[in-house]
Design an enzyme around this catalytic site. Structure first.
Site, PDB file in Angstrom:
ATOM      1  N   ASP A   1      16.621  92.824  35.639  1.00  0.00           N
ATOM      2  CA  ASP A   1      16.484  94.272  35.556  1.00  0.00           C
ATOM      3  C   ASP A   1      17.842  94.932  35.321  1.00  0.00           C
ATOM      4  O   ASP A   1      18.882  94.275  35.390  1.00  0.00           O
ATOM      5  CB  ASP A   1      15.825  94.829  36.837  1.00  0.00           C
ATOM      6  CG  ASP A   1      16.569  94.436  38.121  1.00  0.00           C
ATOM      7  OD1 ASP A   1      17.614  93.762  38.039  1.00  0.00           O
ATOM      8  OD2 ASP A   1      16.106  94.804  39.206  1.00  0.00           O
TER       9      ASP A   1
ATOM     10  N   ASN B   1      11.491  99.267  49.890  1.00  0.00           N
ATOM     11  CA  ASN B   1      10.159  99.825  49.620  1.00  0.00           C
ATOM     12  C   ASN B   1       9.216  98.766  49.044  1.00  0.00           C
ATOM     13  O   ASN B   1       8.134  99.075  48.579  1.00  0.00           O
ATOM     14  CB  ASN B   1      10.275 101.000  48.639  1.00  0.00           C
ATOM     15  CG  ASN B   1      10.987 100.602  47.356  1.00  0.00           C
ATOM     16  OD1 ASN B   1      11.299  99.429  47.141  1.00  0.00           O
ATOM     17  ND2 ASN B   1      11.250 101.567  46.499  1.00  0.00           N
TER      18      ASN B   1
ATOM     19  N   HIS C   1       9.906  96.813  46.396  1.00  0.00           N
ATOM     20  CA  HIS C   1      10.023  96.572  44.949  1.00  0.00           C
ATOM     21  C   HIS C   1      10.547  95.162  44.651  1.00  0.00           C
ATOM     22  O   HIS C   1      11.237  94.538  45.457  1.00  0.00           O
ATOM     23  CB  HIS C   1      10.851  97.657  44.243  1.00  0.00           C
ATOM     24  CG  HIS C   1      12.319  97.597  44.410  1.00  0.00           C
ATOM     25  ND1 HIS C   1      13.132  98.692  44.248  1.00  0.00           N
ATOM     26  CD2 HIS C   1      13.158  96.577  44.704  1.00  0.00           C
ATOM     27  CE1 HIS C   1      14.378  98.343  44.431  1.00  0.00           C
ATOM     28  NE2 HIS C   1      14.427  97.051  44.718  1.00  0.00           N
TER      29      HIS C   1
ATOM     30  N   GLU D   1       8.618  99.307  40.920  1.00  0.00           N
ATOM     31  CA  GLU D   1       8.565 100.170  42.094  1.00  0.00           C
ATOM     32  C   GLU D   1       7.143 100.249  42.650  1.00  0.00           C
ATOM     33  O   GLU D   1       6.187  99.852  41.952  1.00  0.00           O
ATOM     34  CB  GLU D   1       9.036 101.575  41.691  1.00  0.00           C
ATOM     35  CG  GLU D   1      10.493 101.619  41.238  1.00  0.00           C
ATOM     36  CD  GLU D   1      11.488 101.538  42.393  1.00  0.00           C
ATOM     37  OE1 GLU D   1      11.279 100.736  43.328  1.00  0.00           O
ATOM     38  OE2 GLU D   1      12.476 102.272  42.359  1.00  0.00           O
TER      39      GLU D   1
END
Ligand SMILES: N[C@@H]1[C@@H](O)[C@H](O)[C@@H](COP(=O)(O)O)O[C@@H]1O
Length: 245
Positions: free
Chosen positions: A67, A136, A138, A143
């Protein structure tokens, strides 16, 4: 999904590095994907050490970047690409032609996603996709809410990611979007490895591994991966009710 729990960060890192090295020794032409972040640093350090000691040879492997923050490149301190070059590609002198990485400064990011997908279809599937997990849930920059059906794509960043990611930069950095391999790449990888360490990851790890399988928590995909390995240190595993081995 196989969950392994190690006494500390160093042991967790060693387990992940040993798995990769052993695999590459058997399959020297592997396609590998490694993440950036704080978690993989120990694993990559060991892999570099093994490479320099000639215990493993990465010269025939291909690498795909997981990423990148949109708008950044290898010259941007804190970028994923700079991290990968500093911690792995440069010290092992991996030839540029064996590395495929998102150009997150491209004007046509959709085309950039296609280019990366195409390269994976051509040389893949990914043999080992090693990932960390965000607070979170991810994976890469998939996401909460990202479909499990997506290959490479651009994603608006979650507020938690924007805030947590400030630790990678020396000054306040405006982050809006990420470009990332998709969960579909992870599901198609021959082996997917999730590493997590530290007590701050305990609650998301419990949610991801023992909660509902849902794209609200992208890391919960590990529960359905046909060959998913989860390597945790004790602290990251402290919220689990069912302990691994
Ligand atoms: N984009 C990266 C991810 O690829 C990484 O795995 C995750 C966890 O990072 P860390 O290991 O620093 O906790 O968050 C970052 O935002």
């Amino acid at each position: 999904m196989k969950i392994s729990i190690f006494p500390d960060y160093q042991e967790m890192s060693r387990a992940a590095a040993d798995f990769v090295a052993k695999y590459v020794n058997k399959h020297p032409r592997s396609l590998l994907c490694f993440p950036s972040g704080d978690t993989p640093t120990g694993t990559l350090q060991l892999l570099v050490q093994y490479g320099l000691e000639k215990k493993v040879d990465f010269s025939q492997c291909r690498f795909v970047g997981l990423d990148e923050w949109v708008g950044m490149d290898e010259h941007t301190p804190g970028s994923c690409k700079q991290y990968m070059y500093t911690h792995f590609f440069h010290p092992l002198h991996i030839p540029k032609e064996n590395i495929v990485f998102f150009d997150a400064k491209a004007t046509d990011l959709a085309q950039e996603c296609k280019r990366i997908d195409q390269s994976i279809f051509e040389h893949g599937p990914i043999d080992i996709m090693l990932v960390g997990v965000g607070l979170n849930g991810h994976i890469g920059l998939n996401e909460p809410g990202s479909s499990f059906d997506l290959y490479a794509h651009v994603r608006d960043l979650d507020a938690v990611t924007i805030e947590t990611a400030q630790k990678y930069f020396t000054s306040e950095t405006l982050l809006k979007q990420g470009i990332t391999l998709g969960i579909k790449h992870l599901l198609e990888a021959k082996t997917a490895i999730l590493i997590a360490s530290g007590s701050k990851k305990a609650s998301i790890i419990a949610k991801a591994l023992e909660g509902e399988i849902s794209n609200k928590v992208p890391a919960s995909v590990f529960q359905i991966h046909p060959n998913g390995l989860v390597m945790l240190d004790k602290e990251a595993a402290s919220g689990l009710t069912l302990k691994g081995n």
